[in-house]
Write an enzyme that holds these catalytic residues in place. Structure first.
Site, short mmCIF file in Angstrom:
data_model
loop_
_atom_site.label_atom_id
_atom_site.label_comp_id
_atom_site.label_asym_id
_atom_site.label_seq_id
_atom_site.Cartn_x
_atom_site.Cartn_y
_atom_site.Cartn_z
N GLY A 42 -55.98 32.18 85.22
CA GLY A 42 -55.67 33.50 84.68
C GLY A 42 -55.36 33.41 83.20
O GLY A 42 -55.97 34.08 82.39
N GLU B 254 -46.71 27.19 79.61
CA GLU B 254 -47.41 27.38 78.34
C GLU B 254 -47.11 26.31 77.30
O GLU B 254 -47.89 26.13 76.36
CB GLU B 254 -47.08 28.77 77.78
CG GLU B 254 -46.95 29.73 78.91
CD GLU B 254 -47.12 31.20 78.65
OE1 GLU B 254 -47.96 31.61 77.83
OE2 GLU B 254 -46.42 31.96 79.33
#
Ligand code: MOS
Length: 708
Positions: free
Chosen positions: A244, A669
């Site tokens: 995603g 991240e």
């Protein structure tokens, strides 16, 4: 949250390597992705995208296409159901990018102008390609290069638009050493392995959507808002998701599928093609950034200015907050940051892994390396000397800040101590060799979530939470967390995710998914254990306990919460051909308790490999004449592949979050943050030439001027 009555937590599973619980299903093909789930009576929608960049749709010639084999309908702005975009959702006001077929305006190349629905996917595609659309074309502007007169400041995911304290010019003037440099990063795309796909159907007055997304409740609520439905009458499921990276929220395909299912009263599936992803899935805006640093002779910062200009569409304001990272990393008596954006005739950008931090850290951590060079101070020592006591902008204490520990451990393992700081000295045949480093940080937050834990009559446990496993291993991590909270082996725990009917929960985003869900799962499981201790036997329907972490999160102490990391890279540069090869990378992270070392390592190294890709390969080039991309496919858009990825190692130092029940901070991240800067700094060390524009292409190496 609740605590156990015994006060002791038996930890067995969290922290141990565990293969993905759905791994066998995935490698054998038993796991079904959104575009593969079978439905009786399924029809197929194919999106038709604009071939002009700006203007109006004058007419859509549906007649001939409706006569083609299998074609059921053609939806466009003249006949599609209306949607409501006047509401506030989870991420604020909705993105009008997803309000397709509502008006005749074409705001960018690749804008959806029609949906052709047919009995088979092939019939839909053939008819879509035959559909004639007439346009009125208007002049467009897609040129993003340095300044733009229409740029304006705007707050974003990285916080306020502008922050400032102290007299920048005075501190710069009083500094012994000054760096003033401009950096740029290109348009980048997160083109997931699994393209976006959704099937919508009405079932007894309920809208059912099988989709690939980062949050089923999020998508369900947005669809309820768009189509003015009671949220309880919308169910979204998303069992397996093939990536995603920020791109899988509400997008045109779900909205188009719901429209067609409503018009045709049968299940309709809409899948994006790989090419369509390049204009419909969002992307990372290009950036131009300016960093000014002033320091005393010992390298202590007196002035820090970081400004970032990014680009958004005319439809939606999304800002790539590149200057946000400077608000956390380094302090200075004069400290100014600004994020600005300009609206151009391009597709809407969106969240893409480490939005803001990824390009921002390239500029800031390159500038720090330039400062270290000018000061004659080791780049790690420079960073350690500039460790702030408190958040430079927030003024809050850090919950934990173990950046120096990451650098110490990384330097030891990478062999940094032997490094001669002078550039251009190491040669091996045709290759110049160099090493570089950079710091990384990413916010460590948690958001309210609910979960349910059930003790089944057969002695097993079922946990339900509308979490999303987008390839991170979240389902497995939650299995370990639940097993520990229940104090049972993992094979007695079944975790069910990806269903909006399981109740509100955080999305897989902002590096907050696993932490937010683990908190709710722990709360439910611990309370269930207490209930079981007091019950005599389990009824056939089991015993279920629900949790909601809203209150617990509201009571959290106000601190600056971040993960940190130290990136190291060694590169080889052939200055005759311009070729840059990364030889090895090491990342050491302080990112909270690591739930599953096996999948966590994949998260970190995946981000670092993306850093290689960002540093050397990725660049979407927009043609200023057509307004579209050159080569909008994975042949034209280069990403790092096996031969580009050498030895990449990731590890971590102990850094549990002091306020989290499991100690988690979130690791989604941070792996990409600083990675491109470490490589660019290594290229400087190899060649003596600074590369301030990504990617560091062979032609840029060749034309960059004399090498050391
Ligand atoms: Mo992430 S860019 O918050 O999916």
């Amino acid at each position: 949250m609740t605590t156990t009555t015994t006060g002791t937590r038996v930890t067995k599973a969290v922290g141990t390597a565990h293969a993905r619980v759905e791994g066998r299903d995935k490698v054998t093909g038993a796991a079904r992705y959104a575009g593969e789930v079978p439905f009786a009576g399924l029809a197929y929608g194919w999106m038709v995208l604009s071939t002009i960049t700006r203007g109006r749709v004058r007419s859509v010639e549906t007649g001939a296409v409706l006569e083609m084999p299998g074609v059921l309908t053609v939806l466009h702005h003249g006949n599609a159901p209306r949607v409501d975009i006047d509401y506030v959702g989870m991420l604020g006001v909705p993105d009008p990018t997803v309000a397709v077929f509502q008006h005749d305006r074409v705001p960018h190349a690749g804008w959806p102008v029609a949906l052709v629905v047919a009995e088979t996917s092939e019939q839909a595609r053939e008819a879509a390609e035959a559909l004639v659309v007439h346009y009125e074309e208007e002049p467009h502007d897609v040129t993003f290069a340095g300044e733009h007169p229409d740029a304006y400041t705007m707050p974003g995911p990285g916080g306020p638009a502008v922050t400032g304290k102290g007299d920048l010019e005075a501190e710069l003037a009083a500094s012994a050493v000054v760096v003033d440099a401009e950096y740029s990063t290109p348009e980048e795309h997160h083109n997931s392995m699994e393209p976006h796909a959704a099937t919508a159907l009405w079932d007894g007055g309920r809208l059912e959507v099988v989709d690939s997304n980062q949050g089923t409740v999020w998508v369900a609520n947005e669809l309820a808002n768009l189509f003015s439905l009671d949220p309880a009458s919308v169910r979204v499921r998303s069992e397996h998701v093939g990536g995603g990276f920020g791109s899988k929220g509400v997008r045109a395909h779900q909205v188009a599928a719901v429209m067609a299912a409503t018009v045709l009263s049968r299940p309709v599936r809409v899948v994006m093609t790989r090419r369509q992803l390049f204009s419909l899935a969002g992307h990372r805006s290009p950036t131009t950034q300016r960093v000014r640093l002033g320091a005393d002779a010992e390298g202590r910062l007196r002035a820090l200015e970081h400004s970032c200009l990014s680009r958004t569409s005319t439809v939606y304001e999304f800002i790539e907050s590149g200057a946000g990272v400077a608000r956390v990393m380094y302090d200075a008596p004069a400290h100014h940051t600004a994020n600005r954006v300009v609206r151009l005739d391009v597709p809407s950008p969106t969240y893409m892994r480490a939005p803001g931090e990824a390009p921002g850290s390239f500029a800031l951590e390159s500038a720090l390396d330039e400062l270290a060079e000018k000061c004659g101070i080791d780049p790690i020592e420079l960073r350690v000397r500039n460790e702030p006591e408190r958040g430079p902008v927030s003024g809050l204490p850090f919950s934990t800040r173990s950046l120096p520990a990451c650098f110490r451990e990384g330097a030891r393992r990478f062999g940094w101590a032997d490094r001669d700081p002078r550039p251009g000295l190491r040669r091996e045949g045709r290759w110049l060799l160099g090493t570089g480093t950079a710091a990384a940080s990413f916010g460590a937050g948690a958001m309210p979530s609910t979960a349910a834990a059930t003790a089944e009559a057969d002695g097993t446990f079922t946990v339900r939470i509308s979490a999303a496993d987008i390839g991170t291993g979240a389902r497995t991590a939650l299995t370990l967390v639940a097993a520990d909270a229940l104090q049972v082996p993992t094979d007695r725990v079944r975790v069910r995710i990806g269903d909006s009917d399981f109740g509100p929960a955080m999305i897989a985003g902002g590096s907050m998914g696993t932490r937010s869900w683990a908190w709710a799962v722990t709360a439910a499981a611990e309370e269930l254990r207490e209930r079981l201790a007091l019950s005599d036997g389990i009824p056939p329907e089991g015993i279920t306990v629900r949790s909601d972490t809203t209150e617990a999160l509201g009571a959290l102490a106000q601190t600056e919460r971040h993960s940190f990391g130290a990136q190291f890279a060694e590169v080889a540069v052939d200055v005759a051909t311009g070729e840059v090869r990364v030889r090895r990378m090491l990342g050491i992270f302080a990112a909270g308790r690591i739930v599953n070392p096996l999948t966590a390592r994949g998260q970190f190294t995946g981000g670092m490999i993306w850093g290689i890709s960002m540093a050397l390969h990725e660049e979407a080039v927009r043609d200023r004449n057509t307004g579209a991309l050159y080569g909008a496919d994975l042949a034209g858009y280069h990403v790092a592949t096996n031969a580009d990825v050498p030895l990449v190692e990731a590890d971590w130092v102990d850094d549990p979050d002091p306020d989290d029940p499991v100690g988690i901070k979130g690791i989604g991240e941070i792996g990409i943050v600083g990675a491109a800067a470490a490589i660019a700094n290594a290229v400087w060390h190899a060649t003596g030439v600074r590369h301030r524009s990504l990617p560091i292409r062979p032609d840029r190496v060749l034309t960059a001027g004399p090498h050391a």
